[in-house]
Write an enzyme that holds these catalytic residues in place. Sequence first.
Site, PDB file in Angstrom:
ATOM      1  N   ALA A   1       0.817  -1.211   0.000  1.00  0.00           N
ATOM      2  CA  ALA A   1       0.000   0.000   0.000  1.00  0.00           C
ATOM      3  C   ALA A   1       0.851   1.262   0.000  1.00  0.00           C
ATOM      4  O   ALA A   1       0.545   2.229  -0.693  1.00  0.00           O
ATOM      5  CB  ALA A   1      -0.927  -0.002   1.211  1.00  0.00           C
TER       6      ALA A   1
ATOM      7  N   LYS B   1      12.929  -1.909   1.455  1.00  0.00           N
ATOM      8  CA  LYS B   1      11.555  -1.417   1.500  1.00  0.00           C
ATOM      9  C   LYS B   1      11.576   0.090   1.277  1.00  0.00           C
ATOM     10  O   LYS B   1      12.057   0.846   2.118  1.00  0.00           O
ATOM     11  CB  LYS B   1      10.901  -1.749   2.845  1.00  0.00           C
ATOM     12  CG  LYS B   1       9.449  -1.303   2.932  1.00  0.00           C
ATOM     13  CD  LYS B   1       8.796  -1.742   4.236  1.00  0.00           C
ATOM     14  CE  LYS B   1       7.338  -1.321   4.286  1.00  0.00           C
ATOM     15  NZ  LYS B   1       6.683  -1.752   5.546  1.00  0.00           N
TER      16      LYS B   1
ATOM     17  N   ASP C   1      -1.227  -4.329  11.926  1.00  0.00           N
ATOM     18  CA  ASP C   1      -1.555  -5.114  10.730  1.00  0.00           C
ATOM     19  C   ASP C   1      -1.199  -6.567  11.015  1.00  0.00           C
ATOM     20  O   ASP C   1      -0.486  -7.225  10.265  1.00  0.00           O
ATOM     21  CB  ASP C   1      -0.791  -4.592   9.512  1.00  0.00           C
ATOM     22  CG  ASP C   1      -1.348  -5.129   8.200  1.00  0.00           C
ATOM     23  OD1 ASP C   1      -2.463  -5.693   8.211  1.00  0.00           O
ATOM     24  OD2 ASP C   1      -0.669  -4.993   7.167  1.00  0.00           O
TER      25      ASP C   1
END
Length: 201
Positions: free
Chosen positions: A17, A30, A117
Site C-alpha cells: 500500500a 523497503k 496489521d
Amino acid sequence: MSSLGDARSSKEWFQCAEAIVEIEGDLVYKRRIEKRYRVKELDKRIRKERTKSEAKLISEARRKGVPTPIIFDVNEYVLVMEKIEGNLAREAINEDISERIGEFVGLLHKSGIIHSDLTTSNIIVGDHIYFIDFGLSFVESSTEARGVDVHVFFQSLEGTHESYGQLKESFIKGYKQTFPQAAQVLKRVEEIERRGRYVER
C-alpha cells in the site's frame, strides 16, 4: 500485495500500500513511494518520519524478545533489512505456532507496541517465528488499541483457517503467559466483535 517480479531477473519485487519491497540476495529493500495527492514537501516529511519510525519499532520489538528482521540501514525513505527464510504463517500455522505467536504479541503489547496489521501474512515461520511489516505500527498502551490488534489477528485466522477455534484458543493461551493485562484486552476483543456484528445488521 502484488508481485512486480520479472522471471528473467534475480530480483523479486512486491507492491504494498505504501511501499515497494525489493528482495535481492540476502537483503530486503523497503522503499516508501511518493503519494502524489499530498503536497510534495509534506509527503517527503511523512515518508521520512514513517520510515524512521518503522525501523525504530522493529528494532525495539527485537530488543524486547520478539524476532524481527535485523535492520542494516535506514536511508530517508528506504529500509534495508535481512531477508527472512521461511513460510508465511497463513501456510504453516498450527496450534503450537499460534501459541508462540500469542506469546510474542503479548511481549509487543507489554512493550507498548501496536503492530496494527497483525495477520498471518505478516508473520514468517522459519527457524524462529518472525514478525514483519511494521509500517502501520505505533506506540500506545490503551486496551482498545491492543484489542483491535488481537481482533485483526483473529479475523485473519477466521478468514483463512478451518481450525479457527483451536488456533484462537492456542493464541489466547500464549498471550496470557506473557501479558499481565491479557484478560482486559480479550474482554475488549469480545466487545469489538459485538460492535462489528451490530454494524453488520
